[in-house]
Scaffold this active site. Structure first.
Site, PDB file in Angstrom:
ATOM      1  N   ASP A  60     -11.196   2.416   3.334  1.00 48.67           N
ATOM      2  CA  ASP A  60     -11.462   0.983   3.138  1.00 48.67           C
ATOM      3  C   ASP A  60     -12.956   0.719   2.894  1.00 48.67           C
ATOM      4  O   ASP A  60     -13.336  -0.357   2.457  1.00 48.67           O
ATOM      5  CB  ASP A  60     -11.038   0.196   4.399  1.00 48.67           C
ATOM      6  N   GLN A  63      -4.838  -1.711   9.238  1.00 43.72           N
ATOM      7  CA  GLN A  63      -4.661  -3.035   8.638  1.00 43.72           C
ATOM      8  C   GLN A  63      -5.277  -4.102   9.552  1.00 43.72           C
ATOM      9  O   GLN A  63      -4.961  -4.167  10.730  1.00 43.72           O
ATOM     10  CB  GLN A  63      -3.157  -3.301   8.413  1.00 43.72           C
ATOM     11  N   LYS A  86       0.841  -1.200   0.000  1.00 46.51           N
ATOM     12  CA  LYS A  86       0.000   0.000   0.000  1.00 46.51           C
ATOM     13  C   LYS A  86       0.880   1.255   0.000  1.00 46.51           C
ATOM     14  O   LYS A  86       0.608   2.218  -0.725  1.00 46.51           O
ATOM     15  CB  LYS A  86      -0.950  -0.016   1.202  1.00 46.51           C
TER      16      LYS A  86
END
Ligand code: NAD
Length: 287
Positions: free
Chosen positions: A119, A96, A52
């Site tokens: 997200d 995460q 990422k």
């Protein structure tokens, strides 16, 4: 011969488009920044987080990295998120997953400002998707819609089957296909007669989490097959939820593993980061 839907190529196109948008924002004096939080040192998470950050670098998004120890408490993590929610120079916040057992994931997801939830996991964004309002969409299913559209696959009016009903893939996938006017069925572990249902699908999305479960006898002749699964077999080779060798001769288009859905997730994360700027300017998810 089935068309192989090339996720590497399409994700590269999207990242290049994002790079242009980031550059255009910079010309207006605006920087796009993503905060990436990792708790503990799970090796798979470290790889994902690294990828990422690399993608951020490629498209010109500033990434702020927070590597917290495994024993971080929920309150400490929530306090960090509160601080990042307040910062005008941070557009996106990504935690995460999975998180260590002492931390409640849904409390953490719920604490991220919906306007920074790149997200697309916050209940406000899930709700916005459900009722067709602007908001962030979970990256993997959003990427699948891009794969279909950019490969010339028409969704409107098609029988679409999503196998799997997880919050991050199956459910948002079904909602997105519905938004594109597909006729959508969702199958799951309690579904009866899956083969029969699957054999009607024009577009079949497999997000089951079972290596090579979807064999040719599940697939209608000429169907488009999207394989979300990622598994490593005994020999260390990657495979999906779809048995590519038996299914590909039957379908009109198929995503390979690797090189299909996988690369799209990060590309869509980058796209969400850029879109966060406009959402934050609007100041709410209401459109
Ligand atoms: P999950 O385990 O949360 O959900 C799996 C779903 O499959 C469940 O809803 C379950 O009801 C259903 N299911 C299980 N067995 C079934 C069966 N026999 N018949 C019908 N349905 C069944 O998994 P997930 O997070 O949705 O991920 C699915 C797969 O996609 C995994 O392999 C995961 O690694 C992969 N994945 C890939 C990406 C990517 O970027 N490519 C992103 C997320 C997940």
């Amino acid at each position: 011969m089935a068309q192989i839907i090339d996720g590497r190529k399409i994700s590269a196109q999207i990242k290049d488009e994002v790079k242009e948008q980031v550059a255009a924002l910079r010309r207006q004096g605006r920087e796009v920044a993503l905060a990436v939080i990792q708790v503990g040192q799970d090796p798979a998470s470290t790889v994902y987080v690294g990828n990422k950050k690399k993608a951020c670098e490629y498209v010109g998004i500033r990434s702020l990295s927070y590597e917290l120890p495994q024993e971080t408490t929920q309150d400490e993590l929530l306090a960090l998120i509160d601080g990042l929610n307040e910062r005008a120079d941070v557009n996106g916040i990504l935690v995460q997953l999975p998180l260590p057992g002492q931390i409640d994931e849904s409390a953490v997801i719920g604490r991220i400002s919906p306007l920074k939830d790149v997200d697309g996991f916050h209940p406000a964004n899930v709700g916005a998707l459900c009722i067709g309002r602007p908001g962030f969409v979970s990256c993997t299913p959003a990427g699948i819609i891009q794969l279909l559209k950019r490969s010339g696959v028409e969704i409107e009016g098609k029988e679409c089957l999503v196998i799997g009903r997880s919050n991050i893939v199956g459910k948002p996938m079904a909602l997105l296909l519905l938004r594109e006017n597909g006729t959508v069925t969702v199958a799951h572990s309690r579904t009866r007669n899956l083969k029969e249902i699957a054999s009607r699908a024009d577009i079949l999305v497999a997000a089951v989490g079972r290596p090579r479960m979807i064999t040719a006898d599940y697939v209608k002749e000429g169907a488009v097959v999207i394989d979300v699964g990622i598994h490593r077999n005994e020999g260390g080779k990657l495979c999906g939820d779809v048995d590519f060798d038996s299914v590909s001769p039957r379908c009109s288009a198929i995503t390979p593993v690797p090189g299909g859905v996988g690369p799209m997730t990060i590309a869509m994360l980058m796209k969400n980061c850029v879109e966060s700027v406009a959402l934050q300017d609007a100041g709410s998810l209401r459109g």
